[in-house]
Structure formats: structure tokens, C-alpha cells
Design an enzyme around this catalytic site. Sequence first.
Site, PDB file in Angstrom:
ATOM      1  N   HIS A 123       0.852  -1.192   0.000  1.00  0.00           N
ATOM      2  CA  HIS A 123       0.000   0.000   0.000  1.00  0.00           C
ATOM      3  C   HIS A 123       0.891   1.248   0.000  1.00  0.00           C
ATOM      4  O   HIS A 123       2.115   1.150  -0.126  1.00  0.00           O
ATOM      5  CB  HIS A 123      -0.982  -0.030   1.170  1.00  0.00           C
ATOM      6  CG  HIS A 123      -0.339  -0.246   2.512  1.00  0.00           C
ATOM      7  ND1 HIS A 123       0.534   0.652   3.084  1.00  0.00           N
ATOM      8  CD2 HIS A 123      -0.432  -1.282   3.398  1.00  0.00           C
ATOM      9  CE1 HIS A 123       0.929   0.198   4.264  1.00  0.00           C
ATOM     10  NE2 HIS A 123       0.374  -0.981   4.476  1.00  0.00           N
ATOM     11  N   HIS A 141       4.008   1.330   2.287  1.00  0.00           N
ATOM     12  CA  HIS A 141       5.188   0.644   1.750  1.00  0.00           C
ATOM     13  C   HIS A 141       5.852   1.504   0.675  1.00  0.00           C
ATOM     14  O   HIS A 141       7.070   1.603   0.598  1.00  0.00           O
ATOM     15  CB  HIS A 141       4.798  -0.679   1.076  1.00  0.00           C
ATOM     16  CG  HIS A 141       4.209  -1.715   1.987  1.00  0.00           C
ATOM     17  ND1 HIS A 141       2.860  -1.985   2.016  1.00  0.00           N
ATOM     18  CD2 HIS A 141       4.784  -2.556   2.879  1.00  0.00           C
ATOM     19  CE1 HIS A 141       2.631  -2.959   2.884  1.00  0.00           C
ATOM     20  NE2 HIS A 141       3.773  -3.316   3.436  1.00  0.00           N
ATOM     21  N   CYS A 164       1.806 -11.237  19.453  1.00  0.00           N
ATOM     22  CA  CYS A 164       1.045 -10.599  18.369  1.00  0.00           C
ATOM     23  C   CYS A 164       1.561 -11.130  17.044  1.00  0.00           C
ATOM     24  O   CYS A 164       2.734 -10.943  16.720  1.00  0.00           O
ATOM     25  CB  CYS A 164       1.179  -9.078  18.406  1.00  0.00           C
ATOM     26  SG  CYS A 164       0.415  -8.307  16.947  1.00  0.00           S
ATOM     27  N   CYS A 195       2.744  -8.212  14.595  1.00  0.00           N
ATOM     28  CA  CYS A 195       4.100  -7.704  14.847  1.00  0.00           C
ATOM     29  C   CYS A 195       5.133  -8.816  14.834  1.00  0.00           C
ATOM     30  O   CYS A 195       6.320  -8.543  14.714  1.00  0.00           O
ATOM     31  CB  CYS A 195       4.190  -7.040  16.218  1.00  0.00           C
ATOM     32  SG  CYS A 195       3.219  -5.556  16.408  1.00  0.00           S
ATOM     33  N   CYS A 238      -2.821  -5.527  20.889  1.00  0.00           N
ATOM     34  CA  CYS A 238      -1.593  -4.830  20.491  1.00  0.00           C
ATOM     35  C   CYS A 238      -1.946  -3.429  20.001  1.00  0.00           C
ATOM     36  O   CYS A 238      -2.914  -3.246  19.268  1.00  0.00           O
ATOM     37  CB  CYS A 238      -0.927  -5.635  19.375  1.00  0.00           C
ATOM     38  SG  CYS A 238       0.328  -4.733  18.478  1.00  0.00           S
ATOM     39  N   HIS A 249      -1.937  -3.389  16.261  1.00  0.00           N
ATOM     40  CA  HIS A 249      -2.881  -4.307  15.609  1.00  0.00           C
ATOM     41  C   HIS A 249      -4.135  -4.523  16.450  1.00  0.00           C
ATOM     42  O   HIS A 249      -4.362  -5.623  16.955  1.00  0.00           O
ATOM     43  CB  HIS A 249      -2.196  -5.659  15.329  1.00  0.00           C
ATOM     44  CG  HIS A 249      -1.033  -5.527  14.404  1.00  0.00           C
ATOM     45  ND1 HIS A 249       0.267  -5.430  14.861  1.00  0.00           N
ATOM     46  CD2 HIS A 249      -0.982  -5.437  13.052  1.00  0.00           C
ATOM     47  CE1 HIS A 249       1.076  -5.301  13.811  1.00  0.00           C
ATOM     48  NE2 HIS A 249       0.350  -5.305  12.708  1.00  0.00           N
ATOM     49  N   LYS A 307      -3.411   5.600  10.272  1.00  0.00           N
ATOM     50  CA  LYS A 307      -2.293   4.946   9.602  1.00  0.00           C
ATOM     51  C   LYS A 307      -2.791   4.075   8.443  1.00  0.00           C
ATOM     52  O   LYS A 307      -3.734   3.322   8.595  1.00  0.00           O
ATOM     53  CB  LYS A 307      -1.559   4.082  10.635  1.00  0.00           C
ATOM     54  CG  LYS A 307      -0.404   3.274  10.076  1.00  0.00           C
ATOM     55  CD  LYS A 307       0.063   2.229  11.104  1.00  0.00           C
ATOM     56  CE  LYS A 307       1.057   1.275  10.478  1.00  0.00           C
ATOM     57  NZ  LYS A 307       1.375   0.131  11.345  1.00  0.00           N
ATOM     58  N   LYS A 327      -2.963  -2.602   6.047  1.00  0.00           N
ATOM     59  CA  LYS A 327      -3.670  -3.592   5.247  1.00  0.00           C
ATOM     60  C   LYS A 327      -5.178  -3.464   5.458  1.00  0.00           C
ATOM     61  O   LYS A 327      -5.955  -3.481   4.516  1.00  0.00           O
ATOM     62  CB  LYS A 327      -3.198  -4.989   5.640  1.00  0.00           C
ATOM     63  CG  LYS A 327      -3.644  -6.054   4.671  1.00  0.00           C
ATOM     64  CD  LYS A 327      -2.917  -7.356   4.950  1.00  0.00           C
ATOM     65  CE  LYS A 327      -3.583  -8.499   4.225  1.00  0.00           C
ATOM     66  NZ  LYS A 327      -4.350  -9.369   5.106  1.00  0.00           N
TER      67      LYS A 327
END
Length: 504
Positions: free
Chosen positions: A18, A21, A128, A131, A145, A148, A295, A298
Site C-alpha cells: 500500500h 510501503h 502478536c 508484529c 496490540c 494491531h 495509519k 492492510k
Amino acid sequence: MPKYYLTTAIDYSNGDPHLGHALEKVGADCIARYRRLRGDEVHFLMGMDEHSQAVLQAAEQNGLPPQAWVDRMAARFEAFWQRLECSNDDWIRTTEPRHHRTVAALLERIKTHSPDDLFEGEYEGLYCIGCEEFKQPSQIVNGRCIEHPTLELVPTKERNHFFRLSRYRDRLLALIRSGELRVEPAIRRNEILRLLEDGLQDISVSRNRQSWGIPFPGDPEQTVYVWFDALINYLSATGYPDPGYERLWPADLHVVGKGITRFHCVIWPAMLLSAGVALPREVWAHGYVQWEGTKMSKSAGTAVTLGEAIDRHGPDALRYFLLREVGFEADGNFTWERFDERYTADLADGLGNLASRSLAMLARYRDGVVPAASDETRLDQAGREAVAGYAKAMDALDLRGGAEAAWGLVATANLYIQQVAPWALAKAGRDAELDEALASLARALYRLAVLTSPFLPGKALLLWQSLGLQSLHLAAGWGGLERPPVAGLVTTKPEVLFPKPASV
Ligand SMILES: [Zn+2]
């Protein structure tokens, strides 16, 4: 030629790349291209992190064996990076034999160089999968997390191999404080220093009985912890432990996201200290691309895909927007409105218009041939200042500052055309002044082709060629920036560099 070895983080193969990246890859590519302009022998590494449990789950969900899945994902990532004109010299995947060999070699080196650093123990904690790490209470909010919040933490208790990370706290503090290991920007360095000041715990470096990953040397029931495995990719690409790996190692720069600095500024250097291998010189941690204030990830990635963002105005425009507007330091927002505004103002009406007006006047008044004339106009003065400001910013990895210096020259040159009015000079038959203005504009375009090339590699090359220069010389163009050698060049009018879409 000094060597410059830089790397990006390697990405998990569990979904398409995305914008987050993409920011990292084009930022690192911009640095690589700038270092090549400055004459460094650059080695630029990118790659894939293929051993995580999330990858295994994605393969299962897609009904593929893990190797077939990671092969497919690696091809997808690579295709995106090629579209975005990434000029990486190597592409490493952690499922490659060359990487397995280096992981085993580094672990053996740790065992012989620091025999007390690896030991067996029991681990109990919350893991997690996003991570790929055990979470400390401070990293858990509402039982999840922080990074996440949509994933369940997995309670885990097992026998593992451990690494005596705690031993390295004082040395790491000293190395980072002294700048021997540079951590930038300063906000990230201060975070790492605070973390070190709080003390370090030993870490588990293996997982029990996992089918996917690198077997732990000497203990086939255990698999090398995916982060321990992944970090070593930077060394694998140098050929370690074969003689000659020092031709590339130590790395000059690791470019990573701000969420993984602990791995790159604490665990990775400690592993290298333990093995007696030289440390990387610098870690640069960029911020996140935000979409409507959150942020890009995904889960949020459905709002805008990387493919759509490239299609909007082409790959060069996206590279420019990410580095100029979103930024390579703190978090920044991506919005279509700002993207369209920047495209129109900076690229179509800015650089594109400057190139097309200047080249059209050269064609009309001088048959495209750049006249020989003094290089002391105020535009040349501004050009030399822009080059100096650009180099200062780019040397400090301030990519936004570099772009600002280059586009400052674009604005000055467009203003110069308005003020000097070459068409009026032509009408009045003031040939010497017209020669001076046209030559000065050609020198501004030469400078801009070179300065913008790390941001806009495709369009800068078109501009360079329209000046009658060869593509090969763009890499050597830096040497001409003080006095651009443009007299006598036969220019051509290029296609429109940045067409205005009807919808914008
Ligand atoms: Zn997580």
C-alpha cells in the site's frame, strides 16, 4: 568511489503493498539516486520477509503451499516497485538459500564469539502475529496490540532459545549517544535512548515446532524467530560469511518505518556486537502515510490502493507527492485533493510549463540551438544557490528540503521569463539580451533535470534528452551544475511532461 550500501525494510508477503510501503521504497530510491549523482558506488537492497506466521495463514486462506504463495507475492511486490521506478541493485527473499546460509553462519558466529549469549529457557507471554513479537504490558491497550487492534493476542508458553540482549544496553547507549550508530531523525533517537535507559530484557530467538521458517542450528525442533531471521537479510545480501563481504558491509543506511526502530536500533546491533560483526552506520526511521487521520495499513488499505494512486497522475507524480507533501520524517496525510493541487501547481504549471515555454522559445528564436552567453544572470545566481541548498538538505536525508530547493528554482525561472519577456526582446531586436535569457533558461533546465531526477526519474530523463543531452550523462550531470555546459546543444520540444487531466 566511496561505496554506499542502503537497504529498505523487507515486507511481509501477506497482502498487496500500500502507500505506506511505497513511501519507504521511493524515499530510499530517491536517496540511492542522489548518492549515484554524487558519484558514490551505490548498492541498494530491497526484498521480502517470507517466514512469518501471517504469511503462512495467508497461504492457507488462499489454498496455496507457502512457497507458491510467497513466490506469487514477491512477483506482485516487485512489479509495483518497478512501476514506481525503484532502482534497487538486489532483491532478497528470506526463503532463498543464500539467506538461510547466512542466518546459520551468524548464529554459529554468535555461539563461538559470545558463548554465553544464547541459552535455553521457558517463555510465557502474549504474542502478536501482526508484529511477530511478544508484547509487554505497556504495548497492550484493551487487551490488544497497539499496532494491531483488530488481532487477538495469542497466549504462548514454550521452551525457546534466548539471546542475552540485556548485556548490550550500556554499549548501545554509548554507541547511539556518540553517534557511532546514528539514529535519525532525533525524535526516534530519543525514543530509543529512553527505551535503553529503562533497561533491556533478554529475548526469545526461536519458536517451538513451526513448520515454516529456518530450523535453529543444532536444534531441529526449534525454528529461528522470524525477526532474528529477517534482520539478517541485510548481511545475507553481502555474501557473509564469505571473504569479501566487507566490500558492502557495514551498511551505510537502513531505511525503516518508525514502528520497527527497536528491532533495527537495539536488537540488530546487539546481534552484530555479539557476533563481532561491524555495525551499520545509520538507521533512518520515516513516519506513516495517513489516510483521513489514521495509519495506512492492510485493514485500512481499501480506502485507496497503490495502483489507483499510481494511475492518477503517473508514477513520477506519486513519488514527488509522497516525498514533498506526505514527507519522509513525520506522519503525513494523503488526500486526493492535495495530490491534485500539487500535481497542477508544482508539476503541470510549475516544472512542465517552464520546460515547455523555454524550449518553445529556443525553437522559435534560435532554431533550438542554445546560444553561447554569459552565465551571470540573476537566474544563474539562483540556480547555484538552489544546488547548494539542495545538496545540504539531501546530504541530511531531508528529502522535502531537497524538493523545496529544486522547486524554488522552478518558481524563480518562471518569474524570470515573465520579467525578462524574451518575446519582447525578440520583437525589439535586442539579440544579445535574448541570447543571455535563452541560455540562462537552458542552464536552469539542465540544473533542474539533474536535481529533480531522484524524485522524477522518468520525467527528468525526458527533460534531459529534450536538451539534446544523452541519457548516460544524467548520472554525471552533477559535475556540470556549477556551469552547465549547454552552449551549442540542439534542443527539441518534448511531449508535454505533465498533461492536465480533464477531470482535475
Ligand atoms: Zn502487533
